[in-house]
Enzyme design. Structure first.
Site, PDB file in Angstrom:
ATOM      1  N   GLU A 182       9.381   1.525  11.052  1.00  0.00           N
ATOM      2  CA  GLU A 182      10.369   2.599  11.023  1.00  0.00           C
ATOM      3  C   GLU A 182       9.628   3.914  11.082  1.00  0.00           C
ATOM      4  O   GLU A 182       8.919   4.275  10.147  1.00  0.00           O
ATOM      5  CB  GLU A 182      11.190   2.435   9.727  1.00  0.00           C
ATOM      6  CG  GLU A 182      12.600   2.872   9.906  1.00  0.00           C
ATOM      7  CD  GLU A 182      12.789   4.215   9.296  1.00  0.00           C
ATOM      8  OE1 GLU A 182      12.527   5.201  10.010  1.00  0.00           O
ATOM      9  OE2 GLU A 182      13.176   4.263   8.131  1.00  0.00           O
TER      10      GLU A 182
ATOM     11  N   LYS B 233       0.884  -1.179   0.000  1.00  0.00           N
ATOM     12  CA  LYS B 233       0.000   0.000   0.000  1.00  0.00           C
ATOM     13  C   LYS B 233       0.911   1.215   0.000  1.00  0.00           C
ATOM     14  O   LYS B 233       1.482   1.586   1.019  1.00  0.00           O
ATOM     15  CB  LYS B 233      -0.859  -0.030   1.269  1.00  0.00           C
ATOM     16  CG  LYS B 233      -2.228   0.611   1.164  1.00  0.00           C
ATOM     17  CD  LYS B 233      -2.247   2.061   0.770  1.00  0.00           C
ATOM     18  CE  LYS B 233      -1.939   3.062   1.856  1.00  0.00           C
ATOM     19  NZ  LYS B 233      -1.810   4.438   1.346  1.00  0.00           N
TER      20      LYS B 233
ATOM     21  N   GLY C 228       6.541   5.181   8.485  1.00  0.00           N
ATOM     22  CA  GLY C 228       5.709   6.387   8.470  1.00  0.00           C
ATOM     23  C   GLY C 228       5.769   7.091   9.808  1.00  0.00           C
ATOM     24  O   GLY C 228       6.783   7.007  10.516  1.00  0.00           O
ATOM     25  N   SER C 229       4.676   7.744  10.166  1.00  0.00           N
ATOM     26  CA  SER C 229       4.685   8.568  11.381  1.00  0.00           C
ATOM     27  C   SER C 229       4.438   7.717  12.634  1.00  0.00           C
ATOM     28  O   SER C 229       3.907   6.602  12.548  1.00  0.00           O
ATOM     29  CB  SER C 229       3.581   9.627  11.275  1.00  0.00           C
ATOM     30  OG  SER C 229       2.329   8.986  11.210  1.00  0.00           O
TER      31      SER C 229
ATOM     32  N   GLU D 128       9.970  16.206  14.909  1.00  0.00           N
ATOM     33  CA  GLU D 128      10.432  15.919  13.555  1.00  0.00           C
ATOM     34  C   GLU D 128       9.787  16.918  12.582  1.00  0.00           C
ATOM     35  O   GLU D 128       8.572  16.918  12.398  1.00  0.00           O
ATOM     36  CB  GLU D 128      10.019  14.485  13.187  1.00  0.00           C
ATOM     37  CG  GLU D 128      10.658  13.972  11.933  1.00  0.00           C
ATOM     38  CD  GLU D 128      10.264  12.521  11.632  1.00  0.00           C
ATOM     39  OE1 GLU D 128       9.107  12.151  11.863  1.00  0.00           O
ATOM     40  OE2 GLU D 128      11.136  11.781  11.161  1.00  0.00           O
TER      41      GLU D 128
ATOM     42  N   GLY E 126       1.932   4.579  13.193  1.00  0.00           N
ATOM     43  CA  GLY E 126       2.593   3.366  13.696  1.00  0.00           C
ATOM     44  C   GLY E 126       1.845   2.781  14.882  1.00  0.00           C
ATOM     45  O   GLY E 126       1.655   1.562  14.980  1.00  0.00           O
TER      46      GLY E 126
ATOM     47  N   CYS F 266      14.089  10.383   7.431  1.00  0.00           N
ATOM     48  CA  CYS F 266      14.027  10.010   8.842  1.00  0.00           C
ATOM     49  C   CYS F 266      15.413  10.108   9.484  1.00  0.00           C
ATOM     50  O   CYS F 266      15.534  10.354  10.666  1.00  0.00           O
ATOM     51  CB  CYS F 266      13.478   8.606   8.979  1.00  0.00           C
ATOM     52  SG  CYS F 266      14.328   7.434   7.925  1.00  0.00           S
TER      53      CYS F 266
HETATM   54  P1  NDP Z   1       1.601   8.475   7.741  1.00  0.00           P
HETATM   55  O1  NDP Z   1       2.183   7.743   8.882  1.00  0.00           O
HETATM   56  O2  NDP Z   1       0.228   9.003   7.873  1.00  0.00           O
HETATM   57  O3  NDP Z   1       1.597   7.557   6.423  1.00  0.00           O
HETATM   58  C1  NDP Z   1       2.468   6.474   6.215  1.00  0.00           C
HETATM   59  C2  NDP Z   1       1.710   5.350   5.495  1.00  0.00           C
HETATM   60  O4  NDP Z   1       0.683   4.841   6.357  1.00  0.00           O
HETATM   61  C3  NDP Z   1       0.974   5.825   4.232  1.00  0.00           C
HETATM   62  O5  NDP Z   1       0.997   4.816   3.251  1.00  0.00           O
HETATM   63  C4  NDP Z   1      -0.440   6.026   4.742  1.00  0.00           C
HETATM   64  O6  NDP Z   1      -1.403   5.995   3.708  1.00  0.00           O
HETATM   65  C5  NDP Z   1      -0.584   4.850   5.676  1.00  0.00           C
HETATM   66  N1  NDP Z   1      -1.666   4.967   6.659  1.00  0.00           N
HETATM   67  C6  NDP Z   1      -2.377   6.047   7.025  1.00  0.00           C
HETATM   68  N2  NDP Z   1      -3.294   5.717   7.971  1.00  0.00           N
HETATM   69  C7  NDP Z   1      -3.159   4.390   8.200  1.00  0.00           C
HETATM   70  C8  NDP Z   1      -3.816   3.468   9.062  1.00  0.00           C
HETATM   71  N3  NDP Z   1      -4.795   3.833   9.883  1.00  0.00           N
HETATM   72  N4  NDP Z   1      -3.409   2.185   9.051  1.00  0.00           N
HETATM   73  C9  NDP Z   1      -2.416   1.781   8.240  1.00  0.00           C
HETATM   74  N5  NDP Z   1      -1.768   2.629   7.381  1.00  0.00           N
HETATM   75  C10 NDP Z   1      -2.136   3.913   7.372  1.00  0.00           C
HETATM   76  O7  NDP Z   1       2.602   9.613   7.367  1.00  0.00           O
HETATM   77  P2  NDP Z   1       2.367  10.920   6.469  1.00  0.00           P
HETATM   78  O8  NDP Z   1       2.585  10.537   5.074  1.00  0.00           O
HETATM   79  O9  NDP Z   1       1.060  11.576   6.784  1.00  0.00           O
HETATM   80  O10 NDP Z   1       3.533  11.850   7.006  1.00  0.00           O
HETATM   81  C11 NDP Z   1       3.385  12.495   8.280  1.00  0.00           C
HETATM   82  C12 NDP Z   1       4.707  12.612   9.000  1.00  0.00           C
HETATM   83  O11 NDP Z   1       5.221  11.325   9.288  1.00  0.00           O
HETATM   84  C13 NDP Z   1       5.830  13.285   8.215  1.00  0.00           C
HETATM   85  O12 NDP Z   1       5.737  14.655   8.250  1.00  0.00           O
HETATM   86  C14 NDP Z   1       7.042  12.739   8.919  1.00  0.00           C
HETATM   87  O13 NDP Z   1       7.271  13.472  10.081  1.00  0.00           O
HETATM   88  C15 NDP Z   1       6.625  11.322   9.277  1.00  0.00           C
HETATM   89  N6  NDP Z   1       7.105  10.347   8.291  1.00  0.00           N
HETATM   90  C16 NDP Z   1       8.174   9.579   8.596  1.00  0.00           C
HETATM   91  C17 NDP Z   1       8.700   8.730   7.648  1.00  0.00           C
HETATM   92  C18 NDP Z   1       9.891   7.914   7.936  1.00  0.00           C
HETATM   93  O14 NDP Z   1      10.727   7.730   7.055  1.00  0.00           O
HETATM   94  N7  NDP Z   1       9.990   7.344   9.097  1.00  0.00           N
HETATM   95  C19 NDP Z   1       8.130   8.613   6.317  1.00  0.00           C
HETATM   96  C20 NDP Z   1       6.987   9.433   6.107  1.00  0.00           C
HETATM   97  C21 NDP Z   1       6.497  10.255   7.072  1.00  0.00           C
HETATM   98  P3  NDP Z   1      -1.926   7.400   3.063  1.00  0.00           P
HETATM   99  O15 NDP Z   1      -0.726   8.067   2.541  1.00  0.00           O
HETATM  100  O16 NDP Z   1      -2.844   6.936   2.013  1.00  0.00           O
HETATM  101  O17 NDP Z   1      -2.584   8.150   4.170  1.00  0.00           O
END
Ligand code: NDP
Length: 485
Positions: free
Chosen positions: A250, A174, A227-228, A386, A232, A286
Site C-alpha cells: 500500500e 518492522k 509506505g512510500s 503526495e 515499495g 494515504c
Molecule cells: P518509507 O517508505 O521510507 O518507510 C516505510 C517503511 O519502510 C518504514 O518502516 C521504513 O523503515 C521501511 N523501509 C525503509 N527502507 C526500507 C528498505 N530498503 N527495505 C524495506 N523497508 C524499508 O516512508 P517514510 O516513512 O520515509 O515516509 C515517506 C513518504 O512516504 C511520506 O511522506 C508519504 O508520502 C509516504 N507514506 C505513505 C504511507 C501510506 O500510508 N501509504 C505511509 C507512510 C509514508 P524506517 O522508518 O526505519 O526507515
C-alpha cells in the site's frame, strides 16, 4: 509510564545485539520521553529463525478456532487498555486524544474481524472422474514480514498481523523508525494474552538495514508493506530475489473529491469533508482527499464556506483540550510539507487559508496550519504529488466528464470521493474512476469488512474483507488414484 522499550523476539524482551538505543521524540515538544532498543541484522535473523521454528511448535497445534479466540482476546485487551495506549500514542505520534483512541478502537476491530475468519477458511474437492480423488488444501504461507509506516501504526499492524495469525502464519514486524514504542506496547498485549514464543516478533530499527535483510531472507514466505513508492520499489526488488510472495503493498495516494451537489444548500457535506481531510491525522493519510474538483457554479461558494472553518481549526499538542489536529510526525516530514507549501505559492496557487506555521503554538513542535490552495491545475506539483500533510488543493471544473478525466490524471489510484444527490451521476462516476476505492457523499468504510487498496502507483493487493485473509494462504492440490488398478 514505561520509558524504556526493548525488542520482542522469540517471546522475550531484549536489547538489540549491539546494545544501541535511540531516543523517542514527542513531535509536539521535540523532547525525548523514552528510549527504544535498536535492532540489528543479527536480531532480524534471530526473529526470522524464531518465527520459522514457531510454525512447527506449539502454534502449529492450535486449531483455527483457538487462533480466532486468541485474536478476540487480544482485541478485548486492547479495549481494556485504550486509555493507556492512546496516551502513549498521542505522546509518540502527536495525535489528539480523540484520534488516538479512534485508532486504538480500529486496531481491536481488525483483530475481531479476522479472528472471526480463522475457522471459516476452507479448501475444496475437484471432481476429476471415477477412480480419482482430488482435493485442495488451504495452508498458511509461513513466516510473514510486515513493514509498517508511521501514519497509522496500530491500525496497519492489526490489519496485517490479524489475518496473518488467523490463517496460521507467524509474523516479524518492522515498525517505522518514527513510531515504534506504541507498537511494542501492543505486542505486550499479545504476549500477556499468551501468544507462543516466536509467533510474533517486533523489531524496531533502521529500515534500510532491517527492511532489506528481512525482505531478502529466503525463509520469509510473505511480505506486507505500507509506505512510500520509492521504498515499495526496493521491497519488490528484494522480494524478486527469492520470488517471495508480496501479499499487499500500500503505497499512498492523492485522492480526488468531486463536488457535484445540486446547489449551494448542499455544500455543508463536502465542506465538512474538506475540513476533515486536513484535521484527521493532520492530513497524513494515504486516503486523504487532497484534490478537490468543484463544479464552477459551486466553486466560490465552496471556498467561502471552507475558509472560516479551516481558520477555526485548532492545531496543538494532545495535552491541550479541544485540539483538532496535532503536529506532523517528525522534523523531516515537517520540512517536507513546508517545502510543498512554499512550492504552492511559487506555482501561483491562491492561498485561501493557512500557508505556514500556525499562530499560538509556540516555537516547538512540528505544527503546520491547515492550508487550502485554490485556483490550482493538474500541471502543478502540489496537485500531482503526495504532500501527506494538512494541505488540500481546489480546482474548478465545468463538467462531470472533465472532473473524472482530471481525477484519473494522476499516477496514484487509491481512494476517491463524489458528492452528489444524483444517483445516476454517483454510480456512473464510481465506475469510471481509476482507483481501488470510491466513497459517495462521505468517507467512511476504509477497512475491516471491505477491501481497501489501490491501482497504479498506489500498490497491489487488498487489506480488509475476505480477499485479504485469502492472500495470507497458499493452495496445495492433492491428487489420489483410488484402488490399485
Ligand atoms: P518509507 O517508505 O521510507 O518507510 C516505510 C517503511 O519502510 C518504514 O518502516 C521504513 O523503515 C521501511 N523501509 C525503509 N527502507 C526500507 C528498505 N530498503 N527495505 C524495506 N523497508 C524499508 O516512508 P517514510 O516513512 O520515509 O515516509 C515517506 C513518504 O512516504 C511520506 O511522506 C508519504 O508520502 C509516504 N507514506 C505513505 C504511507 C501510506 O500510508 N501509504 C505511509 C507512510 C509514508 P524506517 O522508518 O526505519 O526507515
Amino acid at each position: 509510564m514505561n520509558t524504556s522499550y526493548q525488542l520482542f523476539i522469540d517471546g522475550v524482551w531484549r536489547e538489540g545485539s549491539d546494545g544501541k538505543r535511540v531516543p523517542v521524540i514527542n513531535p509536539a515538544t521535540e523532547e525525548a520521553f523514552a528510549e527504544v532498543s535498536w535492532g540489528t541484522v543479527d536480531d532480524a535473523n534471530l526473529a526470522v529463525e524464531s518465527s520459522q521454528k514457531a510454525l512447527s511448535g506449539q502454534w502449529g497445534t492450535w486449531s483455527p478456532t483457538r487462533r480466532g479466540r486468541f485474536l478476540l482476546s487480544v482485541a478485548a485487551a486492547i479495549r481494556r487498555n485504550t486509555a493507556e495506549l492512546s496516551a502513549l500514542f498521542s505522546k509518540e505520534h502527536g495525535k489528539p486524544p480523540h484520534q488516538a483512541s479512534s485508532e486504538v478502537e480500529d486496531a481491536a476491530r481488525y483483530l475481531e474481524y479476522f479472528g472471526g475468519w480463522a475457522n471459516k477458511l476452507t479448501g475444496m474437492t475437484i471432481d476429476l472422474g471415477q477412480g480419482q480423488l482430488d482435493y485442495v488444501l488451504r495452508e498458511p504461507l509461513g513466516v510473514t514480514v510486515h513493514i509498517a509506516p508511521w501514519n497509522y501504526p496500530l491500525d496497519i499492524f492489526c490489519r496485517s498481523v490479524g489475518p496473518a495469525l488467523a490463517a496460521g502464519n507467524t509474523c516479524v514486524v518492522k515498525p517505522s523508525r518514527e513510531i515504534s514504542v506504541v507498537t511494542l506496547a501492543l505486542a505486550r498485549l499479545f504476549q500477556e494474552e499468551g501468544i507462543p514464543a516466536g509467533v510474533l516478533n517486533v523489531i524496531p530499527g533502521p529500515g534500510t538495514v532491517l527492511g532489506k535483510v528481512l525482505t531478502e531472507d529466503p525463509r520469509v514466505r510473505g511480505i506486507i508493506f505500507t509506505g512510500s513508492v520509492a521504498t515499495g520499489r526496493t521491497v519488490l526488488q528484494s522480494a524478486a530475489l527469492n520470488i517471495t510472495p508480496v501479499v499487499s503493498m500500500e503505497l499512498g495516494g492523492k485522492a480526488p473529491s468531486l463536488v457535484f451537489v445540486k446547489d449551494e444548500s448542499e455544500l455543508d457535506g463536502p465542506v465538512g469533508g474538506a475540513v476533515g481531510a486536513m484535521a484527521w491525522n493532520a492530513g497524513q493519510s494515504c486516503g486523504q482527499r487532497a484534490r478537490w474538483y468543484v463544479r464552477r457554479d459551486l466553486y466560490e461558494p465552496f471556498l467561502e464556506r471552507l475558509a472560516p472553518r479551516v481558520r477555526n481549526l485548532k492545531p496543538g499538542p494532545a495535552t491541550q483540550p479541544g485540539v483538532d489536529l496535532g503536529p506532523l510526525v517528525s522534523k523531516k516530514h515537517y520540512d517536507n510539507v513546508m517545502n510543498y507549501i512554499r512550492l504552492g505559492i511559487e506555482e501561483g496557487a491562491r492561498l485561501i487559508a493557512g500557508g505556514g506555521r500556525p499562530e499560538g503554538v509556540g516555537e516547538k513542535g512540528y505544527f503546520v496550519a491547515p492550508t487550502v490552495f485554490a485556483d490550482c491545475h493538474n500541471g502543478m506539483r502540489i496537485v500531482r504529488e503526495e504532500i501527506f500533510g494538512p494541505v488540500i488543493t481546489v480546482i474548478p471544473v465545468d463538467s462531470i466528464d472533465e472532473a473524472v478525466a482530471l481525477a484519473n490524471d494522476n499516477s496514484f489510484g487509491l481512494s476517491s470521493e463524489i458528492w452528489t444527490s444524483d444517483l445516476t451521476t454517483a454510480h456512473l462516476v464510481a465506475s469510471k474512476l481509476d482507483v481501488g476505492h470510491v466513497t459517495i457523499n462521505g468517507s467512511a468504510a476504509f477497512g475491516f469488512e471491505v477491501p481497501f487498496g489501490g491501482v497504479k502507483l498506489s500498490g497491489l493487493g487488498r487489506e480488509g474483507g475476505p480477499e485479504a485473509i485469502l492472500a495470507y494462504t497458499r493452495l496445495k492440490n492433492v491428487w489420489v488414484k483410488l484402488g490399485h488398478g
